[in-house]
Scaffold this motif. Structure first.
Motif, PDB file in Angstrom:
ATOM      1  N   GLU A  15       0.829  -1.204   0.000  1.00 33.34           N
ATOM      2  CA  GLU A  15       0.000   0.000   0.000  1.00 33.34           C
ATOM      3  C   GLU A  15       0.866   1.258   0.000  1.00 33.34           C
ATOM      4  OE1 GLU A  15      -3.313   2.225  -0.350  1.00 33.34           O
ATOM      5  OE2 GLU A  15      -3.166   0.030  -0.494  1.00 33.34           O
ATOM      6  N   SER A  16       1.948   1.222   0.774  1.00 34.84           N
ATOM      7  CA  SER A  16       2.866   2.350   0.814  1.00 34.84           C
ATOM      8  C   SER A  16       3.525   2.557  -0.545  1.00 34.84           C
ATOM      9  CB  SER A  16       3.934   2.109   1.886  1.00 34.84           C
ATOM     10  OG  SER A  16       4.910   3.125   1.879  1.00 34.84           O
ATOM     11  N   LEU A  17       3.955   1.472  -1.169  1.00 35.45           N
ATOM     12  CA  LEU A  17       4.590   1.549  -2.483  1.00 35.45           C
ATOM     13  C   LEU A  17       3.614   2.068  -3.529  1.00 35.45           C
ATOM     14  CD1 LEU A  17       6.887   1.040  -4.478  1.00 35.45           C
ATOM     15  CD2 LEU A  17       6.212  -1.382  -4.542  1.00 35.45           C
ATOM     16  N   GLY A  47      15.053   4.932  -3.378  1.00 32.36           N
ATOM     17  CA  GLY A  47      15.999   4.583  -2.329  1.00 32.36           C
ATOM     18  C   GLY A  47      15.654   5.208  -0.994  1.00 32.36           C
ATOM     19  N   VAL A  48      15.280   6.471  -1.008  1.00 30.62           N
ATOM     20  CA  VAL A  48      14.916   7.180   0.228  1.00 30.62           C
ATOM     21  C   VAL A  48      13.744   6.494   0.913  1.00 30.62           C
ATOM     22  CG1 VAL A  48      13.922   9.323   1.132  1.00 30.62           C
ATOM     23  CG2 VAL A  48      15.838   9.423  -0.468  1.00 30.62           C
ATOM     24  N   GLN A  49      12.793   5.984   0.124  1.00 32.59           N
ATOM     25  CA  GLN A  49      11.598   5.341   0.677  1.00 32.59           C
ATOM     26  C   GLN A  49      11.814   3.877   1.052  1.00 32.59           C
ATOM     27  OE1 GLN A  49       8.749   6.964   1.394  1.00 32.59           O
ATOM     28  NE2 GLN A  49       9.748   8.848   0.719  1.00 32.59           N
ATOM     29  N   GLY A  50      13.003   3.337   0.786  1.00 30.07           N
ATOM     30  CA  GLY A  50      13.292   1.951   1.144  1.00 30.07           C
ATOM     31  C   GLY A  50      12.796   0.933   0.146  1.00 30.07           C
ATOM     32  N   PHE A  51      12.612   1.360  -1.121  1.00 35.06           N
ATOM     33  CA  PHE A  51      12.094   0.467  -2.141  1.00 35.06           C
ATOM     34  C   PHE A  51      13.186  -0.130  -3.029  1.00 35.06           C
ATOM     35  CE2 PHE A  51       8.258   3.449  -1.768  1.00 35.06           C
ATOM     36  CZ  PHE A  51       7.661   2.650  -0.803  1.00 35.06           C
TER      37      PHE A  51
END
Length: 381
Positions: A15-17, A47-51
């Motif tokens: 959902e976040s992605l 990258g900042v969002q951890g994806f």
């Protein structure tokens, strides 16, 4: 029903992605297709969002999570468009060579930047005269003192323009018998003397995905950039191709699901002879056939992902999935375009782009003919 490897945390992550992609990718995708490039800024935002590289260890900038999170990323990127394939290649195909065979120094030097989107990676196997026959590559790497001197050319390289770190397959022993024992892997960094990029290739589809030629002319590479052991490159490639082909199968499956969804919406709203074309038996039968193939493909794929995550040897099944799901996606693309009629041939309809993008999935990561050869061999034929 959700796959067995999908837990609540995976769905929260999905959902976040999706929210991120709805803001940063979907509105810009058509522009990226026109520009023939996904901007580096998008990589940095990922990258900042951890994806990026979520499964690598926390000390190297990852989240140290299971591979199910990577599956979610690949699925959601494919829903945006097949041109996003370079991100999956970075996360799940190239970086695993570093985490699997790299030295501690290599991991500390490269992985944090890979996870942050500061380093974009590529892997260079294919050459103008060598594709499926990896043992027949001609790019050489000769050790002189504390450097390898690399000469050769690579082509069809995904992320070829953007890449800052390229893992290349090369011959460190041209006289090895059998030939594959002379193959090694070297990591070549942007700016290395003797390394240049050739053309950005003009492809039928995957327009926003940068694909290029790479040229090495007396390219001087520190011997510390050897990945793993000299002469074991072919073995490493064979070990990692299982996951690469699984990623291709995942994207093909999602592409099929998306094309069916697009077509269902279209046939319900498009009218002919005074009624929606969804009410014609031919349309219903075509939709029923595609929906069945997609449902069966999803069941097989989810079980295969579960087995892969459990560390099982699924080479034969992966070859089956890569072949069958990419072939099915090609057929579904053609059927869906036909059901769109003339509008399916217009660029403003997404099915036209999907129709262009999907055929190459049956070629890269090993052609489907090679997949059948592997299946036959493993069945004892």
């Amino acid at each position: 029903m959700a796959a067995s490897y999908i837990q609540e945390e995976h769905e929260i992550f999905r959902e976040s992605l999706r929210k991120f992609l709805e803001k940063e990718a979907y509105p810009n995708y058509d522009k990226w297709e026109e520009d023939r490039l996904i901007p580096r800024e998008f990589w940095r935002k990922m990258g900042v969002q951890g994806f990026l590289c979520p499964d690598i260890e926390g000390k190297y900038g990852g989240s140290d999570v299971d591979w199910g999170f990577s599956v979610v990323i690949n699925e959601e990127l494919e829903r945006v468009g097949s041109g996003m394939v370079g991100i999956g290649l970075h996360n799940d195909i190239v970086v695993p060579y570093i985490t699997g065979y790299g030295t501690e120094e290599q991991k500390e030097r490269w992985l944090p930047k890979c996870a942050a989107g500061e380093i974009i990676t590529a892997i260079a196997m294919t050459e103008p005269g060598a594709g499926s026959d990896l043992a027949g590559i001609r790019t050489t790497a000769r050790l002189e003192g504390d450097h390898y001197i690399v000469n050769g050319e690579k082509t069809f390289i995904t992320n070829g323009i953007h890449s800052d770190l390229i893992i290349i397959a090369c011959k460190t022993d041209s006289h090895a018998v059998p030939r594959h024992k002379g193959v090694s892997l070297l990591a070549i960094e942007r700016g290395t003397k003797g390394f240049t990029r050739g053309r950005k290739l003009n492809k039928v589809g995957l327009h926003c995905q940068d694909t290029a030629e790479l040229i090495f002319e007396d390219c001087k590479v520190p011997k510390e950039n050897l990945i793993g052991e000299e002469g074991k490159g072919f073995l490493y490639l064979m070990e990692k191709l299982q996951q690469e082909r699984l990623v291709v199968a995942i994207t093909a499956q999602v592409a099929s699901e998306e094309m069916l969804k697009l077509t269902l919406d279209y046939v319900k709203n498009r009218e002919a002879f005074g009624k929606p074309i969804s009410q014609f038996q031919n349309t219903q039968f075509k939709i029923a056939e595609m929906a069945t193939d997609i449902e069966m493909g999803r069941s097989f794929l989810d079980q295969l992902i579960t087995e892969h995550m459990a560390g099982k040897d699924v080479v034969t099944k992966v070859s089956m999935a890569k072949w069958k799901l990419t072939e099915s996606a090609r057929k579904i693309a053609a059927e869906c375009m036909q059901l769109h009629g003339g509008y399916g041939y217009m660029e403003e309809y997404e099915i036209a782009r999907r129709y262009r993008d999907i055929p190459v999935a049956s070629i890269y990561a090993g052609t489907n003919e090679i997949m059948k050869t592997i299946i036959a061999k493993n069945l004892g034929l």
